[in-house]
Design a protein around this motif. Sequence first.
Motif, PDB file in Angstrom:
ATOM      1  N   LYS A 132       0.873  -1.142   0.137  1.00 45.64           N
ATOM      2  CA  LYS A 132       0.032  -0.012   0.066  1.00 45.64           C
ATOM      3  C   LYS A 132       0.796   1.187  -0.074  1.00 45.64           C
ATOM      4  CE  LYS A 132      -4.443  -1.580   1.777  1.00 45.64           C
ATOM      5  NZ  LYS A 132      -5.434  -1.775   2.639  1.00 45.64           N
ATOM      6  N   HIS A 142      -5.808   3.771  -5.179  1.00 40.50           N
ATOM      7  CA  HIS A 142      -6.771   3.673  -3.958  1.00 40.50           C
ATOM      8  C   HIS A 142      -7.061   2.476  -3.538  1.00 40.50           C
ATOM      9  CE1 HIS A 142      -9.312   3.706  -7.832  1.00 40.50           C
ATOM     10  NE2 HIS A 142      -9.585   2.695  -7.032  1.00 40.50           N
ATOM     11  N   GLU A 143      -7.564   2.519  -2.204  1.00 42.17           N
ATOM     12  CA  GLU A 143      -7.686   1.090  -1.627  1.00 42.17           C
ATOM     13  C   GLU A 143      -9.195   0.456  -2.399  1.00 42.17           C
ATOM     14  OE1 GLU A 143      -6.978   0.763   2.778  1.00 42.17           O
ATOM     15  OE2 GLU A 143      -6.709   2.660   2.234  1.00 42.17           O
ATOM     16  N   MET A 187      -5.890  -2.949  -3.808  1.00 45.07           N
ATOM     17  CA  MET A 187      -5.718  -1.564  -4.119  1.00 45.07           C
ATOM     18  C   MET A 187      -5.734  -1.671  -5.712  1.00 45.07           C
ATOM     19  SD  MET A 187      -1.985  -1.822  -3.150  1.00 45.07           S
ATOM     20  CE  MET A 187      -2.475  -3.428  -2.157  1.00 45.07           C
ATOM     21  N   ASP A 216     -13.591   4.705  -4.709  1.00 50.77           N
ATOM     22  CA  ASP A 216     -12.381   4.854  -3.625  1.00 50.77           C
ATOM     23  C   ASP A 216     -13.262   4.827  -2.370  1.00 50.77           C
ATOM     24  OD1 ASP A 216     -13.765   7.469  -3.635  1.00 50.77           O
ATOM     25  OD2 ASP A 216     -11.927   8.318  -3.077  1.00 50.77           O
ATOM     26  N   HIS A 260      -6.165   8.889   2.176  1.00 46.56           N
ATOM     27  CA  HIS A 260      -6.076   7.860   1.164  1.00 46.56           C
ATOM     28  C   HIS A 260      -4.699   7.360   0.817  1.00 46.56           C
ATOM     29  CE1 HIS A 260     -10.503   7.836   0.371  1.00 46.56           C
ATOM     30  NE2 HIS A 260     -10.472   9.078   0.921  1.00 46.56           N
ATOM     31  N   LEU A 261      -4.444   6.359  -0.058  1.00 44.45           N
ATOM     32  CA  LEU A 261      -3.163   5.935  -0.294  1.00 44.45           C
ATOM     33  C   LEU A 261      -2.246   6.978  -0.965  1.00 44.45           C
ATOM     34  CD1 LEU A 261      -3.609   2.339  -1.682  1.00 44.45           C
ATOM     35  CD2 LEU A 261      -2.842   2.732   0.660  1.00 44.45           C
TER      36      LEU A 261
END
Lengths: 92, 807, 292
Positions: free
Chosen positions: A31, A41-42, A48, B111, B170-171
């Motif tokens: 991640k 994004h997850e 992901m 997302d 968020h990532l």
Amino acid sequence: MPAFERAELTAELKVLTSGEDGLRGEIEAAKTAAGETGLAHEAGPETMVLAGGRREVLDAATRVVEAALDAGASGVELKIEAQGDAPRFGPT
Amino acid sequence: MTSGVPIGVPAGAMPPAPTRERPRSPVQRPGRVGEESARIDGVPKVRGEFEYSSDLWMDGMLHGATLRSPHPHANIRRMDTSEAEEMAGVHAVLTHEDVPGRKVYGMEIPDQPVLAWERVRYQGEPVAVVAADHPETARRALEKIRVEYEVLDPVTSAEEAMREDAPKLHLSGNVLRRVKVLHGQPAGATAEVVVAGEYEVGMQDQAFLGPESGLAVPDGRGGVDLHISTQWLHIDRDQVAESLGLAPDEVRLTLSGVGGAFGGREDLSMQIHSCMLALETGRPVRMVYNREESFYGHVHRHPCKMRFEHGATRDGKLVYVRAGLVFDGGAYASSSNAVCLNAATFACGPYDVPHAQIESHMLYTNNPPCGAMRGFGAVQACFAHESQMDRLAGALGMDPIDLRLKNAIEPGMRFPFGQEVPHPAPVREILKKVKDVPMPEEQELAGRDPRELPGGVSNVTRGEGVKRGVGYAVGFKNIGFSAGFDDYSTARVTLAVEGGEPLVRVHTAAAEVGQGLVTLQAQIARTELGVERVAVEPADTRVGSAGSTSASRQSYVTGAAVEGACAAIREHLFERVREELGGNGDLSLDGDEVLSEGRVIVSLVDLLGDEEIEETLEYHHKETHPLDENGQGDAHLQFAFAAHRAVVEVDTELGLVRVVEIATAQDVGKIMNPQALEGQIEGGIAQGLGLALMEEIQVKSGKVQNASFTDYLLPTILDMPSVRMEILELADPEAPYGLKGVGEPPTISSTPAIVAALRDATGQPLTRIPVRPEQMVGISSKPPEEPPHPGSAGYAEIGRLDERPEH
Amino acid sequence: MEFIQPLNLAEALEAKDAHPEAVPIRGGTDVMVGLNFARSRPAAVLDLSRVEELEEWGLEDGLLRVGAGVSYTRIIEEIGGRLPGLARASRTVGSPQIRNRGTVGGNLGTASPAGDGLPPLYASDAEVEVVSTRGSRRIPVADFISGPKRNALAPQELISAFYVAEAGGPQQYSKIGTRNAMVIAVCAFALALHPESGRVGTCVGSAGPTPLRAEEAERFMRGVLEEGGLWESRGAIPEAALRRFGELVAGAARPIDDVRGTAEYRRHSVGVLARRALGWAWDEYRGVRGAA
Ligand SMILES: Cc1cc2nc3c(=O)[nH]c(=O)nc-3n(C[C@H](O)[C@H](O)[C@H](O)COP(=O)(O)OP(=O)(O)OC[C@H]3O[C@@H](n4cnc5c(N)ncnc54)[C@H](O)[C@@H]3O)c2cc1C
């Protein structure tokens, strides 16, 4: 994936962990690497999605897979989808 | 004495695989395009007979309910659903583990978790769903789900989210989108007169009256039918199918009665949840949010902070605009990307600006997710650019209208984002028109009906402190989807003899959300085919996508599709006439008959016999293009312009307002249906008035303070003045019938016009909307430090998820 | 949930005695909101809408006795001439639908500091009558309302009526809200002139934990009127005295900041309302045309 602004390519990566529950190190590593690409994004506890132009997504996917493997993941499931009608990113 | 029975009677035995009958499509006898045509659902709605999605009902159905996070930011440590599962009457308790397909959704960026797994990012985020045989049982089951949260500090503003040390939500960090527009040579630009200002827009809600609701019916073969109120059936269908792990054709959607939308139904709410529960239980599942839940169930208008600098010559010609806009996108992407782009492209207003530097930022925070709402980024920008124009006029000692006229953009010029201004772009005309509307007469204050004074029935003034103010504003908006999106609509039209008379059936997936599209489709069919009777079929996914009912686009895009399909049928008929009857010359259709040179040659009944003619047409609008890295590109399809003049009376001692009148001038290209147009203009102005004066979701520390209509105030009939309209019909040569989208422009510049009038009356700067009485009387309106404690001023705990009694 | 529907007051009191936990419901305009928002989930509900005794009003020993179940609409239409302050307050309550259902009894039961029915009762020294199977008692309204959303009702008791003198002079009620109808008060002010006793009754609403009398302002104005012999002369109140009155009323408020407004604004605006209301009431007392 349906979207107003379609990405030319999306890559969904699912990190396969070697052991029991709580072995989150592999996932965290993947991640973090995904986050650094700026495309991620997850999409689930171990999943992901990378979205963007063809080249950048392929490069990013490689980096994420490497990070996961380096951290001890037993594998990474990878699904890549191309969107034909995604003029936003132009030809690459 | 009568003693009642307990509520919660258990449902009977399970009925055999239920199906819902396809709703019937009533036959209309519409007027032609341009004629007054009463809406077919008008009377049933007024009578309470119209079936909204919250009225859906099926024997044997279960009731779904959603467990939501009370925290704006937390890790989920553990979740235990066992106690809830064991409750009598509970049929399913589902969490993220039960999502069969993709665990996230989203129109632009998927997302947003269908159900949260490790982390919740906003208060109200769905964590689990339950199906039970009674709504109350479902509610109680939610209380039996144990969720252990590790509460985290929330990121509560866009500024905070931008900071280096802010937690990453968020990532890829907290920046969701950045759009820059560079035009001319803004870097070195200087000007004789410079005005700068900071402006803020609070979080408005669509506040549609019909809450999120729908009914999912399993088909017994693994697929599901969903009856739903939404703005875009196909994007819902695709997202639902993706998350259910089903093929798109295994998920069929039918539009149910929609009780308003305004952008708030573009995103999914209970669609996936209800389908998951239906597939899990094998029973129809209905979900209906209540009013409070509705505030958590959909996205809102983005709060925004803006800093603008305008430079001009001493005689009032604009030299440059520099602007920074910072939007709070909330926890998930929704349609924030496109809002960010829109705001950047509309930041300068409809003016000729030689040099511009615009930066628009969209940030993730732990506030409620924000997304589409009527005006879509243009609303925030317009409040700032119009406030700036007034400020500049003040600095120049110029009349605000003259300053606007002097700088109005014209066809052939370029917008700061590089696109050529198409013809017509009547900014000057509408400004002049709105200025020339006669001013409402100033009535004597003494002896007035209290309803015609600020404060209305509350009896606060008999004229004391009341001052009049006048303000103007002009704004514009893109119609249709922009920036390279392939935006299209599909229409299937059939013509056949039914019951001895020709009948046109129009079938599209376009969502009627109250704007009158069902009538418009019928009018178009009537106009193109000369047939008296038209039936508009229920919108569903058995026909191709119509795109979204948003961006003021359906009259244009679906209108064009229906027109095109009708034209194809007409051609087909004419061909037959020529072949069979040898007719030649000018053929036309009218009164259920075919005419040649104005003379009837055959009736449609005779011509058609038993034949049914069907045509399906996909209409794609002109291509648009994404912006390049300098924010340049032919990004937008069509532009619609409106101007407003507000006359207000303010009790300057109390800060209470009566809006006396709104005058507006709007170019609509073509009046398709006068009454529907008036409805859009009046309704849009009411929504703009709400944003100017009262409508705000107040969020403190990531928590909503007023999730109810007790404290989220909408204008009432006593707040909304009469509207004087000047309608221009300057045809857009590329659009069907020359029409322009009309839904959004009324909302955009009505707000700044009202605020300008308030400034005129009070002399206060009023840089934040909604304007509060505090600001108008010059008391700083610092937001409350602490949430109100229950009972502090009464009813304060209503609509507060975090203040629920522990069970 | 148990639903109990007595058909007269005696039955109601018995039911309340047997089920002290039962929540009375009359108009339901507060109770139903609580239920719908899942704020409360009472084990039993005691429906008082069939109890005719609560619907009655009349004169009793020189005072008006108004049943707890009389709706705002009826107060406006039937008793408005006798209680103009309460009628004005009633007109500001909710919408026509709410005024048709909602009652002053319910307003007392809820005991919200924002209740519009309450300040006029304070300004006119009303008393609340409460009953149980053991009998009835009368409590001054300021004692009956014991705190924010708290009242002096014992579990076995019901509110039967309130007692208040017919207006002996002009009365006013003004309320601040951020829209022009259908709004919960940001703050409010009630005023009653009592020419017969030379007193000025006041009450500030929605700017403190309970409605609050502005006692200092009342004393001040009583003094001004007495000193100037204004009750008799019907002369104008000096502008400075009106302003001082407003300031003293503002000083009596104990407001907070919340979603509806800031404390500072509440204090400011209640002072403005007090000054204006007194001006209007006094004009009416003096017989100035158009002042009522
Ligand atoms: C849309 C809306 C707008 C509103 N606007 C206003 C407003 O502007 N101003 C305002 O003041 N209020 C307003 N309210 C609140 C409400 O209408 C009032 O408080 C009203 O007076 C309540 O009366 P009711 O008969 O409906 O009470 P109910 O809801 O039936 O009862 C309220 C409370 O009193 C108790 N109770 C009722 N009768 C008795 C009795 N005889 N003995 C003992 N306890 C009893 C109940 O148990 C409950 O606790 C509004 C409410 C709504 C829904």
